[in-house]
Scaffold this motif. Structure first.
Motif, PDB file in Angstrom:
ATOM      1  N   PHE A 159      29.678  40.816  40.609  1.00 54.83           N
ATOM      2  CA  PHE A 159      31.059  39.246  40.344  1.00 54.83           C
ATOM      3  C   PHE A 159      31.058  38.574  39.578  1.00 54.83           C
ATOM      4  O   PHE A 159      31.747  38.256  38.721  1.00 54.83           O
ATOM      5  N   PHE A 160      29.650  38.400  39.480  1.00 54.19           N
ATOM      6  CA  PHE A 160      28.949  37.602  38.939  1.00 54.19           C
ATOM      7  C   PHE A 160      28.826  37.450  37.269  1.00 54.19           C
ATOM      8  O   PHE A 160      29.705  36.971  36.052  1.00 54.19           O
ATOM      9  N   VAL A 161      28.970  39.040  36.735  1.00 57.30           N
ATOM     10  CA  VAL A 161      28.657  39.363  35.292  1.00 57.30           C
ATOM     11  C   VAL A 161      29.854  39.358  34.747  1.00 57.30           C
ATOM     12  O   VAL A 161      29.945  38.746  33.534  1.00 57.30           O
ATOM     13  N   PRO A 162      31.193  39.873  35.357  1.00 56.21           N
ATOM     14  CA  PRO A 162      32.021  39.993  34.565  1.00 56.21           C
ATOM     15  C   PRO A 162      33.273  38.294  34.241  1.00 56.21           C
ATOM     16  O   PRO A 162      32.807  37.666  33.058  1.00 56.21           O
ATOM     17  N   GLY A 163      32.613  37.284  35.260  1.00 55.27           N
ATOM     18  CA  GLY A 163      32.414  35.776  35.016  1.00 55.27           C
ATOM     19  C   GLY A 163      31.821  35.394  33.690  1.00 55.27           C
ATOM     20  O   GLY A 163      32.400  34.184  32.861  1.00 55.27           O
ATOM     21  N   LEU A 306      40.941  31.684  30.527  1.00 58.42           N
ATOM     22  CA  LEU A 306      39.985  32.289  30.606  1.00 58.42           C
ATOM     23  C   LEU A 306      40.344  32.721  32.432  1.00 58.42           C
ATOM     24  O   LEU A 306      39.241  34.151  32.158  1.00 58.42           O
ATOM     25  N   ARG A 307      41.264  32.512  32.782  1.00 56.98           N
ATOM     26  CA  ARG A 307      40.794  33.450  34.106  1.00 56.98           C
ATOM     27  C   ARG A 307      41.667  35.072  33.904  1.00 56.98           C
ATOM     28  O   ARG A 307      40.989  35.330  35.001  1.00 56.98           O
ATOM     29  N   TYR A 308      42.569  34.793  32.847  1.00 52.84           N
ATOM     30  CA  TYR A 308      43.233  36.154  33.047  1.00 52.84           C
ATOM     31  C   TYR A 308      41.645  37.035  32.368  1.00 52.84           C
ATOM     32  O   TYR A 308      41.929  38.409  32.367  1.00 52.84           O
ATOM     33  N   LEU A 309      40.952  36.018  31.453  1.00 51.36           N
ATOM     34  CA  LEU A 309      40.156  37.047  30.642  1.00 51.36           C
ATOM     35  C   LEU A 309      38.717  37.896  31.894  1.00 51.36           C
ATOM     36  O   LEU A 309      38.958  38.949  32.259  1.00 51.36           O
ATOM     37  N   VAL A 310      38.792  36.909  33.001  1.00 46.45           N
ATOM     38  CA  VAL A 310      37.939  36.413  33.619  1.00 46.45           C
ATOM     39  C   VAL A 310      38.067  38.388  35.397  1.00 46.45           C
ATOM     40  O   VAL A 310      37.804  39.023  34.959  1.00 46.45           O
ATOM     41  N   ASP A 311      39.755  38.118  35.719  1.00 46.31           N
ATOM     42  CA  ASP A 311      40.100  38.296  36.495  1.00 46.31           C
ATOM     43  C   ASP A 311      40.447  40.653  35.026  1.00 46.31           C
ATOM     44  O   ASP A 311      40.014  41.319  35.698  1.00 46.31           O
ATOM     45  N   ALA A 312      40.429  40.548  34.250  1.00 38.97           N
ATOM     46  CA  ALA A 312      40.807  41.823  33.345  1.00 38.97           C
ATOM     47  C   ALA A 312      38.656  42.084  33.208  1.00 38.97           C
ATOM     48  O   ALA A 312      38.773  43.046  33.294  1.00 38.97           O
ATOM     49  N   LEU A 313      38.416  41.902  33.198  1.00 40.65           N
ATOM     50  CA  LEU A 313      36.724  42.144  32.956  1.00 40.65           C
ATOM     51  C   LEU A 313      35.709  42.386  34.290  1.00 40.65           C
ATOM     52  O   LEU A 313      35.403  43.540  34.596  1.00 40.65           O
ATOM     53  N   ARG A 314      36.364  41.480  35.211  1.00 39.41           N
ATOM     54  CA  ARG A 314      36.227  42.178  36.828  1.00 39.41           C
ATOM     55  C   ARG A 314      36.639  42.294  37.443  1.00 39.41           C
ATOM     56  O   ARG A 314      35.966  43.633  38.593  1.00 39.41           O
ATOM     57  N   ARG A 321      38.492  49.083  38.821  1.00 41.08           N
ATOM     58  CA  ARG A 321      39.805  49.080  38.591  1.00 41.08           C
ATOM     59  C   ARG A 321      40.984  49.562  37.413  1.00 41.08           C
ATOM     60  O   ARG A 321      39.493  49.922  36.530  1.00 41.08           O
ATOM     61  N   GLY A 322      42.042  50.340  36.601  1.00 38.82           N
ATOM     62  CA  GLY A 322      41.994  50.955  36.005  1.00 38.82           C
ATOM     63  C   GLY A 322      43.718  49.345  34.999  1.00 38.82           C
ATOM     64  O   GLY A 322      43.716  48.713  35.385  1.00 38.82           O
TER      65      GLY A 322
END
Ligand SMILES: Nc1ncnc2c1ncn2[C@@H]1O[C@H](COP(=O)(O)OP(=O)(O)OP(=O)(O)O)[C@@H](O)[C@H]1O
Ligand SMILES: [Mg+2]
Lengths: 355, 350
Positions: A159-163, A306-314, A321-322
Motif C-alpha cells: 500500500f505504502f510504496v506506490p504512495g 497526485l491522487r490520480y497518480l497514487v491511484d494509478a500506481l496503487r 489491476r490493469g
C-alpha cells in the motif's frame, strides 16, 4: 540529434552531482520507506497463522491443542472454503483441511500454503508438519497432500510504496524542475543558451528526458529497497507501471515548468512549489487511503493530480489491476500535463528582467 | 611625442572597408518603459576588425551588443550580421557568432572541459578533447580542466565563458567586458588571445571600461554615452582630432594659481575641473611650452608645484572633451597600465 544527446548527458551528470537534489529525489523517499517500514512493515514476532478445517477427528483435535499451546502458532478454525479464501488473501500461512478417516483410521490431510510467502512459507509448512507428526505419534506415515496457493496478501508496503513513489515523482517534478529553471533564468543560462543554435524546445526536452530517466531509476531503487528490506510484493504489469511512472512524472514536470514561469527567483519558486505539493501530499492518499478522509474533503481530493497518480500506481501494484481499471486516472494525468504545459509555454521567460 | 605613437602602427591600415562589413546596424533604438537605453546607434564593423565599444555604466553598450547578437529585439533599426538579418533570422546569426555575456552564466556541477564539450554539442558535435584543451590553454585554464565550474574563481569563470564563446570557431565574437574582474596578468593574456582570434580570421566586438585597453587593443572604437555613439574612429584619430597632445598635472602648494593665467599659458586648451582644489590638470596641444610656462607662473606666484607630470592625451581626455564630464568620478587620472580600479557596478557578476 547529437546536440540533444549532449544536453541530456550533461543534465544527467548534473543530477547525479547535485547532492541536495539527489537527497530529495532518493534519500528522502527511501527514509520514508525505512521509517514506516520499521514501524508498520513487519508482523511482530515469528508466528504462523494456521487455518484448520474439515472433518472432526482425534488428529485434528490434537493438532489444534498442540498448536494453541505453542507460541509460534495462531490457530483459526472454520470451514474449508472460508479458510482457503483467507489463505488467498494472505491472512493465513498454512491451511490444513482434514478429510474423513481412511482405512487406517486416520484422516487424509490437505496442506495448503502461501507460496508468495517465500522462505517464510517453507518454515511454516515444515513447522506444521512437525506438529502433525508429533500428534500422530510419528511412527506411521501420514497422508499429507501439499498444495501451494498464491495469495494476494496486501502488506503495508504494498500500500505504502506506490504512495511514496507518487510523492517522489511529484517532488522531483514540481520542486526540482521549477527551481532548476528559475535558477537557469536568474543566472542568465537561458540567455546564454539562446545565443547558441540550440533551440529552446530541445533544451526543455533534454531536461524533461533526463528527469524522466532519473524518475525511473529512482522508482526502481525505491521498489528494490522495499522489496529487499520489507514485504513488498511485485504485482501488476511492469510495462503498465513504467508507463504510469512516466506519465505521472511528465504531468508533474509540466506543473514545475509552469511554476518557473511565474516565480521571480529560486526562493519564490520553492515556495510556490511547496504550496502546490504540500496539500497534495496529505490529501491524495499517499499515507492513508483517501476513502478514510472525511466526506467534505472528498471533493477536494478529486481536484488533486497526485491522487490520480497514487491511484494509478496503487491499483496495479497492490492488486494487480490493469489498464481497464486505471484509464480514467491516466486520462486525468494526461490532461494535467497538457494544461500545465500550455500554461508553462504561455508564461515562459528567457530573461529574469523580462527583456 | 606624437599621439599616434600610442597606437600600434598597424591600426591605421585596418580602417573599415565599407563594401564588406560583417556587421551593419542602422538606427538601433531600444526603450525600457519611458527610458531610452539605445538612441539611434549605427555600427558598421569590418571583417577582421577588433572593434571596441567604450562608455560609462548605463551608456547602452550591453543593450547594443545584445541587439546585434539577436538576444534583444530592437524597437527600431536594422541589423545584419555576416549577411543574415539578426531580427528576422536570428537562428542563422547564432550559428556564426560566439558570445560572452556580461553576466557569466555557466552550469554548475560540470567541469571546465565538460562544459566546453557540452557547448560544442549544442553547435552539433561535442568538442573533441584536443580542441577543448586548446581552448582551455588559450584562456589559461589548462590546470582547471577537471575543476567544477562552481569551484573556479570569478575571473576563471569569466575566462571559461570566453573560451565557450570560441567553441564554434565563430566568424564574429562578441565579448561584453571580457577583462573586467581579471587580474593584470590575465588581462594582458586575454588581449593576446583576442588578437590571436582576430588573426585567425574572426571579427571581434568587445565592450570595455578601460581606456587603455581600448587604445591598445582595438582597431576602432565607438564611444557611447547615454545611448548614443558620440565618437567613432581609430584610437589615434580620436585623440589626434581633438588637437590635444597631452595633459599636464601637478599639485599646487601654498596659494592657488589664477585660472585666467593658467588658461593663458602657451598651448593650454582646457583647464580640467578636479574635485581636489590643490590638484591642477591642464590639457594642452604643446606639453613642453605649457610646462615651461607653468613653472614660470608658479615662480611668479611663489607657489610650489609637486607631482609635476605630463602624460600623453588619452581616450579619457577624448571622452571628457566630447561628453563634457569626466569618464567616471572614481576613475584614476592616469590610465597607466593595470592601475585601473574596476568600475563600481560589480555586484552582478558571480
Ligand atoms: N532589461 C532591462 N530593463 C530595463 N532597463 C534596462 C534593461 N537593460 C538595460 N536597461 C537600462 O538601459 C540602460 C543601458 O544599459 P546597458 O546595460 O546597455 O548599459 P552598459 O553600457 O552595458 O552599462 P555597463 O557598463 O554598466 O555594463 C541602463 O540605463 C539600464 O538601466
Ligand atoms: Mg554592460
Amino acid at each position: 540529434m547529437p546536440a540533444l544527446w549532449s544536453m541530456i548527458q550533461a543534465n544527467l551528470k548534473m543530477s547525479v552531482r547535485n547532492r541536495t537534489a539527489l537527497f530529495w529525489n532518493l534519500a528522502f523517499p527511501a527514509i520514508f520507506i525505512l521509517i514506516f517500514g520499521a514501524v508498520f512493515g513487519r508482523d511482530a514476532g515469528v508466528s504462523f497463522t494456521v487455518g484448520i478445517a474439515g472433518e472432526a477427528s482425534a488428529l485434528r483435535d490434537g493438532t489444534v491443542a498442540a498448536m494453541e499451546a505453542a507460541d509460534a502458532f495462531a490457530v483459526e478454525q472454520g470451514d474449508a472454503a472460508a479458510e482457503l479464501a483467507e489463505l488467498e488473501d494472505g491472512e493465513r500461512d498454512v491451511v490444513l483441511v482434514f478429510g474423513p478417516a481412511g482405512a487406517d483410521g486416520r484422516p487424509a490431510i490437505d496442506l495448503a500454503y502461501d507460496e508468495t510467502d517465500g522462505p517464510n512459507a517453507r518454515i511454516a509448512v515444515a513447522a506444521t508438519r512437525q506438529v502433525l507428526l508429533g500428534v500422530a505419534g510419528g511412527e506411521t506415515p501420514l497422508a499429507i497432500a501439499e498444495r501451494a496457493v498464491t495469495s494476494t496478501e496486501v502488506s503495508f508496503m504494498d500500500f505504502f510504496v506506490p504512495g511514496i513513489l507518487a510523492m517522489s515523482l511529484m517532488n522531483s517534478g514540481v520542486i526540482g524542475l521549477s527551481t532548476a529553471f528559475v535558477i537557469y533564468r536568474e543566472r542568465g543560462i537561458l540567455r546564454r543558451i539562446k545565443v547558441t543554435p540550440f533551440p529552446l524546445w530541445a533544451f526543455i526536452l533534454a531536461r524533461v528526458a533526463s528527469q524522466l530517466l532519473v524518475a525511473v531509476a529512482q522508482s526502481l531503487i525505491l521498489i528494490v529497497l522495499a522489496r529487499l528490506l520489507f514485504d513488498l510484493h511485485l504485482r501488476g504489469n511492469p510495462i503498465l507501471i513504467l508507463a504510469v511512472i512516466l506519465l505521472g512524472a511528465l504531468a508533474f514536470l509540466a506543473i514545475g515548468f509552469a511554476i518557473s514561469g511565474f516565480a521571480r527567483n529560486a526562493e519564490t519558486a520553492a515556495s510556490y512549489a511547496n504550496l502546490v505539493t504540500f496539500p497534495m501530499l496529505f490529501l491524495s492518499g499517499v499515507f492513508f487511503a483517501v476513502d478514510s478522509a472525511p466526506a467534505w474533503l472528498q471533493p477536494i481530493t478529486r481536484l488533486l493530480p497526485l491522487r490520480y497518480l497514487v491511484d494509478a500506481l496503487r491499483e496495479p501494484m497492490t492488486r494487480g489491476r490493469g489498464i481497464a481499471e486505471i484509464w480514467p486516472d491516466l486520462l486525468v494525468l494526461a490532461a494535467t500535463f497538457v494544461v500545465a504545459m500550455a500554461v508553462a509555454v504561455r508564461f515562459f521567460r528567457w530573461d529574469a528582467r523580462g527583456a | 611625442m606624437p599621439a599616434s605613437a600610442l597606437v600600434r602602427p598597424a591600426a591605421d591600415s585596418r580602417l573599415p572597408t565599407p563594401d564588406q562589413p560583417v556587421i551593419e546596424a542602422r538606427g538601433l533604438v531600444k526603450r525600457y518603459g519611458g527610458a531610452v537605453a539605445v538612441d539611434g546607434v549605427d555600427l558598421v564593423v569590418a571583417e577582421g576588425e577588433i572593434f571596441g565599444i567604450l562608455g560609462p555604466n548605463g551608456a547602452g553598450k550591453t543593450t547594443t551588443l545584445e541587439m546585434v547578437e539577436g538576444l534583444r529585439a530592437p524597437d527600431a533599426g536594422t541589423i545584419r550580421v555576416a549577411g543574415f538579418d539578426a531580427v528576422a533570422d536570428p537562428a542563422s546569426v547564432r550559428r556564426v557568432i560566439g558570445v560572452q555575456l556580461q553576466t557569466t552564466a555557466l552550469f554548475d556541477y560540470l567541469s571546465a572541459a565538460e562544459l566546453i564539450s557540452l557547448f560544442g554539442g549544442l553547435y552539433g558535435a561535442p568538442t573533441p578533447p584536443a580542441r577543448a584543451d586548446e581552448l582551455l590553454a588559450l584562456v589559461g585554464l589548462t590546470e582547471k580542466r577537471a575543476s567544477r565550474v562552481d569551484q573556479l574563481s570569478g575571473g576563471q569563470q569569466q575566462r571559461l565563458s570566453i573560451a565557450l564563446a570560441l567553441v564554434n570557431r565563430p566568424r564574429v565574437v562578441f565579448l561584453d567586458e571580457p577583462t573586467t574582474g581579471l587580474d593584470p596578468q590575465a588581462r594582458r593574456a586575454l588581449w593576446a588571445t583576442v588578437r590571436g582570434v582576430r588573426d585567425g580570421g574572426a571579427t571581434v566586438v568587445l565592450t570595455t571600461h578601460y581606456m587603455e585597453e581600448a587604445e591598445t587593443l582595438c582597431d576602432r572604437i565607438a564611444i557611447m554615452d547615454r545611448g548614443r555613439v558620440i565618437a567613432l574612429d581609430t584610437p589615434a584619430a580620436l585623440i589626434r582630432n581633438l588637437g590635444m597632445a597631452a595633459t599636464v598635472r601637478a599639485h599646487v602648494g601654498g596659494d592657488t594659481l589664477p585660472a585666467a593665467a593658467l588658461a593663458a599659458l602657451p598651448g593650454v586648451t582646457t583647464i580640467v575641473p578636479t574635485d581636489d582644489p590643490t590638484a591642477l590638470r591642464l590639457q594642452t596641444s604643446d606639453a613642453q611650452a605649457t610646462l615651461v610656462g607653468l613653472l614660470a607662473l608658479a615662480e611668479a606666484h611663489r607657489v610650489s608645484l609637486t607631482d609635476l607630470a605630463s602624460a600623453q592625451a588619452t581616450l579619457e581626455d577624448v571622452f571628457l572633451a566630447l561628453a563634457g564630464r569626466t569618464y567616471e568620478q572614481d576613475e584614476q587620472d592616469e590610465p597607466a597600465a593595470d592601475s585601473h580600479r574596476p568600475p563600481a557596478k560589480r555586484g552582478r557578476r558571480r
